[in-house]
Design a protein around this motif. Sequence first.
Motif, PDB file in Angstrom:
ATOM      1  N   ASP A   1       0.830  -1.206   0.000  1.00 16.12           N
ATOM      2  CA  ASP A   1       0.000   0.000   0.000  1.00 16.12           C
ATOM      3  C   ASP A   1       0.865   1.257   0.000  1.00 16.12           C
ATOM      4  O   ASP A   1       0.546   2.245  -0.672  1.00 16.12           O
ATOM      5  CB  ASP A   1      -0.938   0.023   1.205  1.00 16.12           C
TER       6      ASP A   1
ATOM      7  N   ASP B   1       1.347   6.963  -6.600  1.00 16.38           N
ATOM      8  CA  ASP B   1       0.257   7.925  -6.812  1.00 16.38           C
ATOM      9  C   ASP B   1       0.738   9.362  -6.638  1.00 16.38           C
ATOM     10  O   ASP B   1       0.341  10.254  -7.395  1.00 16.38           O
ATOM     11  CB  ASP B   1      -0.897   7.656  -5.840  1.00 16.38           C
ATOM     12  N   GLU B   2       1.593   9.595  -5.637  1.00 18.39           N
ATOM     13  CA  GLU B   2       2.125  10.944  -5.427  1.00 18.39           C
ATOM     14  C   GLU B   2       2.933  11.408  -6.635  1.00 18.39           C
ATOM     15  O   GLU B   2       2.823  12.563  -7.060  1.00 18.39           O
ATOM     16  CB  GLU B   2       3.013  10.976  -4.180  1.00 18.39           C
TER      17      GLU B   2
ATOM     18  N   HIS C   1      -2.597  -0.938 -10.903  1.00 17.06           N
ATOM     19  CA  HIS C   1      -2.944   0.242 -10.102  1.00 17.06           C
ATOM     20  C   HIS C   1      -2.788   1.528 -10.914  1.00 17.06           C
ATOM     21  O   HIS C   1      -3.645   2.413 -10.844  1.00 17.06           O
ATOM     22  CB  HIS C   1      -2.059   0.286  -8.852  1.00 17.06           C
ATOM     23  N   LEU C   2      -1.697   1.627 -11.674  1.00 16.90           N
ATOM     24  CA  LEU C   2      -1.414   2.857 -12.417  1.00 16.90           C
ATOM     25  C   LEU C   2      -1.969   2.847 -13.835  1.00 16.90           C
ATOM     26  O   LEU C   2      -2.010   3.885 -14.480  1.00 16.90           O
ATOM     27  CB  LEU C   2       0.102   3.085 -12.488  1.00 16.90           C
TER      28      LEU C   2
ATOM     29  N   VAL D   1       2.638  10.313  -9.765  1.00 15.41           N
ATOM     30  CA  VAL D   1       1.718  10.525 -10.888  1.00 15.41           C
ATOM     31  C   VAL D   1       1.060  11.890 -10.761  1.00 15.41           C
ATOM     32  O   VAL D   1       0.983  12.658 -11.731  1.00 15.41           O
ATOM     33  CB  VAL D   1       0.655   9.413 -10.963  1.00 15.41           C
ATOM     34  N   ALA D   2       0.584  12.221  -9.566  1.00 12.26           N
ATOM     35  CA  ALA D   2      -0.081  13.511  -9.353  1.00 12.26           C
ATOM     36  C   ALA D   2       0.872  14.668  -9.650  1.00 12.26           C
ATOM     37  O   ALA D   2       0.484  15.654 -10.288  1.00 12.26           O
ATOM     38  CB  ALA D   2      -0.610  13.599  -7.920  1.00 12.26           C
TER      39      ALA D   2
ATOM     40  N   LEU E   1       2.283   1.783  -3.534  1.00  9.94           N
ATOM     41  CA  LEU E   1       1.246   2.296  -4.437  1.00  9.94           C
ATOM     42  C   LEU E   1       0.941   3.762  -4.142  1.00  9.94           C
ATOM     43  O   LEU E   1       0.732   4.559  -5.059  1.00  9.94           O
ATOM     44  CB  LEU E   1      -0.018   1.446  -4.329  1.00  9.94           C
ATOM     45  N   GLY E   2       0.953   4.140  -2.872  1.00  9.86           N
ATOM     46  CA  GLY E   2       0.731   5.537  -2.494  1.00  9.86           C
ATOM     47  C   GLY E   2       1.851   6.446  -2.981  1.00  9.86           C
ATOM     48  O   GLY E   2       1.605   7.564  -3.448  1.00  9.86           O
TER      49      GLY E   2
END
Length: 133
Positions: free
Chosen positions: A41, A48-49, A99-100, A51-52, A44-45
């Motif tokens: 997790d 995500d950071e 996920h991505l 990607v943002a 994946l977080g």
Amino acid sequence: MIALDVGGTQIKGGLLGGDGTVLHTERWLTRAGHGPNALIDRILGCADELVALAERADRPPAAAGIVVPGIVDETSGLAVYAANLGWRDVPLPQWLAEHLDLPVAFGHDVRTGGLAEARLGAGRGCADFLFVP
């Protein structure tokens, strides 16, 4: 491209341009002591950071790469065993790709570090060189 290097104490991440130029770097605590599922997790977080951040810069990533310690089967896409992370047979690149919704390259941390130096770093253009992680 998103790049992630998962270690026993830190996850190092970055954004790279198509030519390999480093656009941004980041570090997070691995928190491996919270267990293998929590670490997934966490990874994946972190992705995500990144990607943002890339999307805010109007440069959405086209792919991701992740490297891990331990015994790695790059062909099957498994983190076979990593004692310091509590992993056995973890299909990390598959989970990250799902996920991505991006293609994901996967490798062993030290082997991939040597390959990166050969292609983009201090070993570029050298017939022989030594990589010491």
